[in-house]
Motif scaffolding. Structure first.
Motif, PDB file in Angstrom:
ATOM      1  N   TYR A 141     -43.331  77.311   5.728  1.00  0.00           N
ATOM      2  CA  TYR A 141     -43.049  76.400   7.080  1.00  0.00           C
ATOM      3  C   TYR A 141     -42.800  77.561   8.315  1.00  0.00           C
ATOM      4  O   TYR A 141     -42.339  78.951   7.912  1.00  0.00           O
TER       5      TYR A 141
ATOM      6  N   GLU B  63     -40.644  77.887  10.541  1.00  0.00           N
ATOM      7  CA  GLU B  63     -39.272  77.860  10.963  1.00  0.00           C
ATOM      8  C   GLU B  63     -38.900  79.400  10.849  1.00  0.00           C
ATOM      9  O   GLU B  63     -38.087  80.032  11.628  1.00  0.00           O
TER      10      GLU B  63
ATOM     11  N   CYS C  80     -37.373  82.007  13.557  1.00  0.00           N
ATOM     12  CA  CYS C  80     -36.095  82.908  13.604  1.00  0.00           C
ATOM     13  C   CYS C  80     -36.288  84.247  13.805  1.00  0.00           C
ATOM     14  O   CYS C  80     -35.450  84.712  14.556  1.00  0.00           O
TER      15      CYS C  80
END
Length: 126
Positions: free
Chosen positions: A100, A102, A106
């Motif tokens: 993913y 994400e 981050c």
């Protein structure tokens, strides 16, 4: 095995449209940078899934380093380490182990805000 068109062939050039010409809901959920970087790593490692896993793990690791470095001067080393432990074992931790975007998000969001001792902003790996 990757089941989808975008990891192997990129995003379609035409957007799906509704009857009134608006862009319709679609399944294009990943950032293109993640897909292309995972494809490049997958070329070396043998599959897109392996590249996505290595990219997610590496980006998650760098995000943890950046978080620690960001907090260390403000709250102390021990509290910063606990913040990293909670971040890495919280609900987001599952995303560090799958393909993913994400974790890359981050990493990209936290790294530029990490401060050097001289007061300038730089990446966590500098």
């Amino acid at each position: 095995m990757v089941t989808g068109r975008w990891p192997l062939h990129g995003y379609p050039s035409d957007l799906p449209l509704t009857d009134d010409g608006q862009v319709a809901e679609n399944a294009w959920a990943f950032m293109p940078v993640f897909a292309y970087a995972a494809k490049a790593l997958g070329f070396v490692l043998g599959s897109w899934a392996a590249g996505a896993l290595v990219l997610s793990l590496g980006a998650g690791y760098l995000a943890c380093l950046a978080l620690h470095r960001l907090l260390r001067d403000r709250v102390g080393n021990a509290a910063a380490l606990w913040a990293v432990v909670f971040f890495a074992s919280g609900p987001l931790a599952a995303l560090f182990q799958v393909g993913y975007a994400e974790t890359l998000f981050c990493c990209c969001c936290s790294s530029p805000w990490t401060r050097r001792s001289g007061g300038t902003y730089a990446c966590c790996t500098c």
